[in-house]
Scaffold this motif. Structure first.
Motif, mmCIF file in Angstrom:
data_model
loop_
_atom_site.group_PDB
_atom_site.id
_atom_site.type_symbol
_atom_site.label_atom_id
_atom_site.label_comp_id
_atom_site.label_asym_id
_atom_site.label_seq_id
_atom_site.Cartn_x
_atom_site.Cartn_y
_atom_site.Cartn_z
ATOM 1 N N VAL A 311 3.210 0.086 -4.825
ATOM 2 C CA VAL A 311 4.338 -0.664 -4.435
ATOM 3 C C VAL A 311 4.174 -2.043 -4.018
ATOM 4 C CG1 VAL A 311 4.005 -0.286 -1.832
ATOM 5 C CG2 VAL A 311 6.238 -0.342 -2.854
ATOM 6 N N THR A 312 2.817 -2.293 -3.748
ATOM 7 C CA THR A 312 2.427 -3.765 -3.391
ATOM 8 C C THR A 312 2.725 -4.656 -4.604
ATOM 9 O OG1 THR A 312 0.908 -2.898 -1.824
ATOM 10 C CG2 THR A 312 0.707 -5.267 -2.255
ATOM 11 N N VAL A 387 -3.518 -5.712 3.192
ATOM 12 C CA VAL A 387 -2.411 -4.641 3.351
ATOM 13 C C VAL A 387 -3.184 -3.529 2.741
ATOM 14 C CG1 VAL A 387 -1.918 -5.222 0.952
ATOM 15 C CG2 VAL A 387 -0.264 -3.925 2.217
ATOM 16 N N GLY A 388 -2.691 -2.111 3.091
ATOM 17 C CA GLY A 388 -3.185 -0.785 2.537
ATOM 18 C C GLY A 388 -3.879 -0.119 3.532
ATOM 19 N N GLU A 389 -4.510 -0.399 4.459
ATOM 20 C CA GLU A 389 -5.411 0.063 5.258
ATOM 21 C C GLU A 389 -5.723 -0.641 6.719
ATOM 22 O OE1 GLU A 389 -9.372 0.511 3.480
ATOM 23 O OE2 GLU A 389 -8.693 -0.867 2.009
ATOM 24 N N PRO A 390 -5.981 0.041 7.637
ATOM 25 C CA PRO A 390 -6.529 -0.842 8.591
ATOM 26 C C PRO A 390 -7.654 -1.757 8.291
ATOM 27 C CG PRO A 390 -6.017 1.546 9.394
ATOM 28 C CD PRO A 390 -6.043 1.352 7.923
ATOM 29 N N ASP A 412 -1.846 -9.639 8.284
ATOM 30 C CA ASP A 412 -2.294 -8.172 8.085
ATOM 31 C C ASP A 412 -0.890 -7.623 8.200
ATOM 32 O OD1 ASP A 412 -2.985 -5.691 8.331
ATOM 33 O OD2 ASP A 412 -3.859 -5.822 10.359
ATOM 34 N N THR A 413 -0.728 -6.970 6.884
ATOM 35 C CA THR A 413 0.701 -6.517 6.736
ATOM 36 C C THR A 413 0.917 -5.017 6.800
ATOM 37 O OG1 THR A 413 0.226 -6.356 4.385
ATOM 38 C CG2 THR A 413 1.428 -8.495 5.547
ATOM 39 N N TRP A 414 1.595 -4.468 7.743
ATOM 40 C CA TRP A 414 1.875 -2.935 7.669
ATOM 41 C C TRP A 414 3.025 -2.537 6.875
ATOM 42 C CZ3 TRP A 414 5.507 0.338 9.358
ATOM 43 C CH2 TRP A 414 5.291 1.669 9.037
ATOM 44 N N TRP A 415 2.688 -1.712 6.097
ATOM 45 C CA TRP A 415 4.039 -1.154 5.392
ATOM 46 C C TRP A 415 3.599 -0.001 4.568
ATOM 47 C CZ3 TRP A 415 5.630 -2.322 0.079
ATOM 48 C CH2 TRP A 415 4.651 -3.213 -0.461
ATOM 49 N N GLN A 416 4.717 0.653 3.870
ATOM 50 C CA GLN A 416 4.425 1.749 3.068
ATOM 51 C C GLN A 416 5.328 1.877 1.760
ATOM 52 O OE1 GLN A 416 5.820 4.546 6.284
ATOM 53 N NE2 GLN A 416 3.886 5.114 6.268
ATOM 54 N N THR A 417 4.705 2.696 0.737
ATOM 55 C CA THR A 417 5.682 2.822 -0.429
ATOM 56 C C THR A 417 7.387 3.008 0.089
ATOM 57 O OG1 THR A 417 3.734 3.646 -1.632
ATOM 58 C CG2 THR A 417 5.912 4.075 -2.647
ATOM 59 N N ASP A 501 1.577 7.500 10.610
ATOM 60 C CA ASP A 501 0.594 6.813 11.136
ATOM 61 C C ASP A 501 0.584 6.864 12.686
ATOM 62 O OD1 ASP A 501 -0.523 5.547 8.920
ATOM 63 O OD2 ASP A 501 1.127 4.153 8.474
ATOM 64 N N ILE A 513 -2.437 -0.588 13.883
ATOM 65 C CA ILE A 513 -2.387 0.819 13.430
ATOM 66 C C ILE A 513 -3.780 1.392 13.458
ATOM 67 C CG2 ILE A 513 -1.617 1.926 11.123
ATOM 68 C CD1 ILE A 513 0.584 0.094 12.239
ATOM 69 N N ARG A 516 -3.689 7.316 9.622
ATOM 70 C CA ARG A 516 -2.516 8.378 9.510
ATOM 71 C C ARG A 516 -3.064 9.543 10.635
ATOM 72 N NH1 ARG A 516 1.304 7.646 5.745
ATOM 73 N NH2 ARG A 516 1.707 9.754 6.087
ATOM 74 N N LYS A 610 -8.287 4.221 -1.797
ATOM 75 C CA LYS A 610 -8.227 5.010 -0.573
ATOM 76 C C LYS A 610 -9.190 5.929 -0.331
ATOM 77 C CE LYS A 610 -3.275 4.454 1.014
ATOM 78 N NZ LYS A 610 -3.335 2.769 0.733
HETATM 79 C C1 WTA Z 1 -1.710 2.368 5.471
HETATM 80 C C2 WTA Z 1 0.746 0.210 0.797
HETATM 81 C C3 WTA Z 1 -3.107 -0.324 8.619
HETATM 82 C C4 WTA Z 1 -0.869 3.372 6.588
HETATM 83 C C5 WTA Z 1 1.557 -1.016 1.177
HETATM 84 C C6 WTA Z 1 0.465 3.429 5.659
HETATM 85 C C7 WTA Z 1 -2.128 0.087 6.734
HETATM 86 C C8 WTA Z 1 -0.405 3.560 4.286
HETATM 87 C C9 WTA Z 1 -1.716 -1.083 6.360
HETATM 88 C C10 WTA Z 1 0.919 3.456 3.298
HETATM 89 C C11 WTA Z 1 -2.365 -2.075 7.407
HETATM 90 C C12 WTA Z 1 -0.836 0.132 4.973
HETATM 91 N N1 WTA Z 1 -2.891 -1.635 8.270
HETATM 92 N N2 WTA Z 1 -2.622 0.638 7.832
HETATM 93 N N3 WTA Z 1 -1.970 -3.556 7.175
HETATM 94 N N4 WTA Z 1 -0.937 -1.171 5.298
HETATM 95 N N5 WTA Z 1 -1.262 0.967 5.682
HETATM 96 O O1 WTA Z 1 2.415 3.786 0.705
HETATM 97 O O2 WTA Z 1 -1.575 4.416 6.810
HETATM 98 O O3 WTA Z 1 0.220 2.880 -0.537
HETATM 99 O O4 WTA Z 1 1.130 4.845 6.165
HETATM 100 O O5 WTA Z 1 1.539 1.574 0.851
HETATM 101 O O6 WTA Z 1 -1.220 2.640 4.115
HETATM 102 O O7 WTA Z 1 0.206 3.335 1.843
HETATM 103 P P1 WTA Z 1 1.333 2.806 0.440
#
Ligand code: WTA
Length: 649
Positions: A311-312, A387-390, A412-417, A501, A513, A516, A610
Motif C-alpha cells: 500500500v505504501t 513507515v511500516g513498523e515501530p 514517523d508515519t503510522w497507517w495501514q493497508t 495495534d 505505537i 500489534r 515483517k
Molecule cells: C504497523 C503499512 C509503528 C502497524 C503502511 C500497522 C507501524 C501495520 C507504523 C500496517 C509506524 C505501520 N509505527 N507501526 N509508523 N506503520 N505500522 O498494512 O502494526 O503493511 O497495523 O501498512 O504496520 O501494515 P501495512
C-alpha cells in the motif's frame, strides 16, 4: 527509556516555508473533527471533479450496518487527476525518475510522456477486452510500466490488484482467483540485487493452478529479454500491443465510490483479504497527506523506497505524488546492491529532497556502521520519513544523524493497508518530534485508546488503538466479503474501527505505537509491548536486530523469549547474554527481564520484511510441529535453523 524523552523541536527554516505551522495544524485539525462535512467539502476541491460532490460524508460504523461512503454523488477519474490536469502547467517536468537495479541505468519520464504512454496502454487494455469494473492483476518489477499499468486501469475504470513480485505462484494464483481477474500484467523477469526473478514463469505456474477459464490474457513487458515460455493466444507482448495505440484515450467518468483498486493483505487468520479502496476519498487522502506530511514543494524530488506491491507504494509512489504533480523516484533494486552505500548514492545522483523508507532498511544499514554512508553526501535531503513498523529510538537517531546529517526532520508515519493513507504522523513545520513516536493524528483522524472491554481511556495511557469515525481514504470493504470486513474491524469494539495495534499516549497527547496487540505479552500480570523490549535490545551496540515473544511460563503465565541477531563484529557468549538481560532490566525494569535468549543468525521475515512473530512464538513455545503457513516467508531455511538451535528453558 532516556532516549524516548528526547525532543526535537520544529526547525525554524522548515516552519517558515511549510504548508502548515503549529497554529495552522491545530486550526485545521479542530475544524476537521468539529465540522467534517465542511472541512472535507473544502478539501475535496484539490481534486479535479467531472461532477463536484454535494453529498460529502455518509459513514456508519455500527457492526450491524458498516457502510462507508464519501463524496458519493461526485464523479472523477483518478488518472486524469494524476496526469491530464498537470499537462498544461508541468507537461515537461519529470513525473517519474526511474533508477535501475544496475547503477548505470536510469531514465526520466515527463508528465507528458507518462500521460501518452498510459493512454496507449489504456487503449491496449480495451483492445484486449478489459472494461469498466474488470479486475486486472499486476505482478511486476519496479519499473515505470507498473505505475502506467495502475493508471491505465484507472483510466478505463478497471480495478487493479497489485501482487508483490516476490510472492510465489501459489500466492499469486490465490489472489487471481479471489479477484476473478481477467488479465495479468507482468514482465519476463525482474531484476533485484543483480539477480533475475522469473516473473513470467511464476505467472505461467500460477495460471496452471487457476484453471484456464479465469484469465484471458497475460500482458508481458520485456524487461530483460530472458528466456520465457509463450502461450500463443493468451500471451501478448506489452510493447507490441501498446506502441501501435493512440496516445489519447478518453477517461471513463467514475463515481467517487467506484473501486479504484483491491490490495491483498494478510491477517492473523485465514486467506489474505482483498481490501477494497474506492476512487474519490482515497485519492484525496493520498494526495493531501503526501503534501502535508512530506511538506512537498513544487520541483522537489521525492523518493519512497517501498515496492508498488504494498500500500505504501500505491499511495506514496504513485497516487499521492502524481496527484500533486510531484517528481517521484522509483527504484528497481535493493539498498544493499552493488554496495551498502547505494541508498545514499541514489540520493546524490538524483538530488533527492525527501526520503521515505522503513525501519528495517535503516536497521540493516545501521548494522554495518556509520561508514556505510561514506560514499555519499546527501546534502540535497530536507526531510526523512519512516513507515511500516515501530521505529526504535536508536534507529531513529541513526537515521537522523547518519543518513540525514543531523539536519532533517523525520516523519514517523503510522497507517495501514486498511487506512489507505497516513493516519498519525508529525507535520514537519508543526510538530515537535520525539524519536519513536508517530506523534499526532492527521486532519480528520480521530484516534482513541480503549481497554479490552472497549471503554475509551483518557489522558496518558496504554490501550488498544481504535479510530472513532471514518476518514476519506478508509477501505470500504473486503472484496466479495463484507461480512469478514465487519467481523475483522468492527466487531471487537462496538461502533469503532479496530486497528489491531496497541498504543501508548503520553502526557503531550503523542501516540506511540507499540506493535500489534496480538504481540503484546503478559508477564506476571504485567502487559508489555514486545516492541518496547526490542527497542531496548537494539539500543545495545552488539544487537543488530531482536524479536521478542511471549512463551508459556509455569509461574509467570508468560515468559519473555528473545531472539537476537548480533552485529557483524560480535560473537555469541554467555557473558553477552547476561549483559543483555541486565541491559533490559535496567532500561525498562525487572518485570521486563528476559527469560530466554536465543542467538538467531537471522529472523524469519515475510517478503515485505515483517518479522513473522507467529512462527517465533511457536518455536519459543516448543510447538515446532504444525508451524502453519510458512509460504509467505522470504527464506524458509531460517526457521529450520531456529528450531534446531532453540534454547533450553
Ligand atoms: C504497523 C503499512 C509503528 C502497524 C503502511 C500497522 C507501524 C501495520 C507504523 C500496517 C509506524 C505501520 N509505527 N507501526 N509508523 N506503520 N505500522 O498494512 O502494526 O503493511 O497495523 O501498512 O504496520 O501494515 P501495512
Amino acid at each position: 527509556m532516556t532516549e524516548q524523552q528526547k525532543v526535537y523541536p520544529v526547525r525554524d527554516e522548515i516552519a517558515a516555508n511549510a504548508w502548515a505551522d503549529r497554529e495552522k495544524y491545530q486550526a485545521m485539525y479542530q475544524q476537521s473533527v468539529d465540522d467534517p462535512e465542511g472541512f472535507w467539502a473544502e478539501q475535496a476541491k484539490r481534486l479535479d471533479w467531472a461532477k463536484a460532490p454535494t453529498k460529502i460524508k455518509h459513514t456508519e460504523f455500527d457492526a450491524e450496518n458498516v457502510d462507508i461512503r464519501w463524496f458519493e454523488d461526485g464523479e472523477l477519474n483518478a488518472s486524469v487527476n494524476c496526469l491530464d490536469r498537470h499537462l498544461e502547467t508541468r507537461g515537461d517536468q519529470p513525473a517519474i525518475i526511474w533508477e535501475g537495479d544496475d547503477p548505470n541505468q536510469s531514465k526520466t519520464l515527463t508528465y507528458r510522456e507518462l500521460h501518452a504512454q498510459t493512454c496507449q496502454l489504456a487503449n491496449a487494455l480495451k483492445e484486449l477486452g478489459v472494461g469498466k469494473g474488470d479486475v486486472v492483476t499486476l505482478y511486476m518489477p519496479m519499473i515505470p510500466e507498473a505505475a502506467m499499468a495502475m493508471l491505465a486501469c484507472a483510466r478505463i475504470g478497471a480495478i487493479h490488484s497489485v501482487v508483490f513480485g516476490g510472492f510465489s505462484p501459489d500466492a499469486l494464483a490465490q489472489r487471481v482467483v479471489d479477484a476473478q481477474s481477467k488479465l495479468v500484467i507482468t514482465a519476463d523477469e525482474s531484476v533485484r540485487g543483480g539477480k533475475h526473478v522469473p516473473l513470467k514463469d511464476n505467472v505461467d505456474a500460477a495460471l496452471t493452478r487457476t484453471g484456464t477459464d479465469v484469465v484471458d490474457h497475460v500482458l508481458v513487458v520485456k524487461r530483460t529479454g530472458g528466456d520465457i515460455d509463450w502461450n500463443d493466444g493468451r500471451d501478448v507482448w506489452y510493447h507490441e500491443v501498446a506502441e501501435k495505440q493512440s496516445t489519447d484515450c478518453a477517461a471513463e467518468t467514475m463515481n467517487a465510490e467506484d473501486p479504484l483498486f483491491i490490495l491483498y493483505t494478510s491477517g492473523s487468520t485465514g486467506a489474505p483479504k482483498g481490501l477494497k479502496h474506492t476512487t474519490g476519498g482515497y485519492l484525496l487522502h493520498a494526495s493531501m497527506t503526501h503534501q502535508y506530511v512530506f511538506d512537498y514543494h513544487d520541483g522537489e524530488v521525492y523518493w519512497c523506497s517501498a515496492d508498488v506491491g504494498w500500500v505504501t507504494g500505491h499511495s506514496y509512489i504513485v497516487y499521492g505524488p502524481l496527484a500533486n504533480g510531484a517528481t517521484t523516484l522509483m527504484f528497481e533494486g535493493v539498498p544493499s546492491y552493488p554496495s551498502h552505500g547505494r541508498l545514499g548514492e541514489i540520493i546524490d545522483k538524483h538530488n533527492v529532497s525527501i526520503l521515505y523508507t522503513s525501519p528495517t532498511a535503516i536497521r540493516a544499514l545501521m548494522a554495518h556502521g556509520d561508514n556505510v554512508m561514506q560514499s555519499s553526501k546527501r546534502d540535497s535531503l530536507r526531510l526523512l520519513g519512516s513507515v511500516g513498523e515501530p521505529i526504535n529510538p536508536e534507529a531513529w537517531e541513526w537515521f537522523h544523524r547518519v543518513i540525514g546529517n543531523s539536519r532533517c526532520p523525520i516523519v514517523d508515519t503510522w497507517w495501514q493497508t486498511e487506512t489507505g493513507g497516513i493516519m498519525i504522523a508529525p507535520l514537519p513545520g508543526a510538530t515537535d518530534l520525539k524519536p519513536g513516536s508517530a506523534t499526532l493524528p492527521f486532519f480528520g483522524v480521530m484516534p482513541a485508546l480503549v481497554d479490552n472491554e472497549g471503554n475509551i481511556l483518557e489522558g496518558a495511557t496504554d490501550g488498544n488503538l481504535v479510530i472513532l469515525d471514518s476518514w476519506p481514504g478508509q477501505a470500504r470493504s473486503i472484496w466479495n466479503n463484507h461480512e469478514r470486513f465487519v467481523q475483522t474491524y468492527f466487531s471487537t469494539y462496538k461502533g469503532m474501527y479496530f486497528t489491531g495495534d496497541g498504543c501508548r499516549r503520553d502526557e503531550d497527547g503523542y501516540y506511540w505505537i507499540t506493535g500489534r496487540v496480538d504481540d503484546v505479552i503478559n508477564v506476571s500480570g504485567h502487559r508489555m509491548g514486545t516492541a518496547e523490549i526490542e527497542s531496548s535490545l537494539v539500543a545495545h551496540q552488539a544487537v543488530a536486530e531482536a524479536a521478542v515473544v511471549g512463551y508459556p511460563h509455569d509461574i509467570k503465565g508468560q515468559g519473555i523469549y528473545i531472539y537476537v541477531t548480533l552485529g557483524d563484529e560480535y560473537e555469541p557468549s554467555d557473558e553477552l547474554k547476561k549483559e543483555l538481560v541486565q541491559w533490559v532490566r535496567k532500561d525498562i525494569g525487572p518485570i521486563a527481564s528476559p527469560d530466554v535468549i536465543q542467538w538467531a543468525p537471522s529472523l524469519p521475515k515475510t517478503r515485505s520484511g515483517k518479522i513473522m512473530r507467529r512462527i517465533l512464538r511457536k518455536i519459543a513455545a516448543n510447538e515446532c510441529e504444525g508451524l502453519g503457513d510458512t509460504s509467505t516467508l522470504a527464506d524458509p531455511s531460517v526457521v529450520e535453523d531456529l528450531i534446531s538451535n532453540r534454547a533450553n528453558r
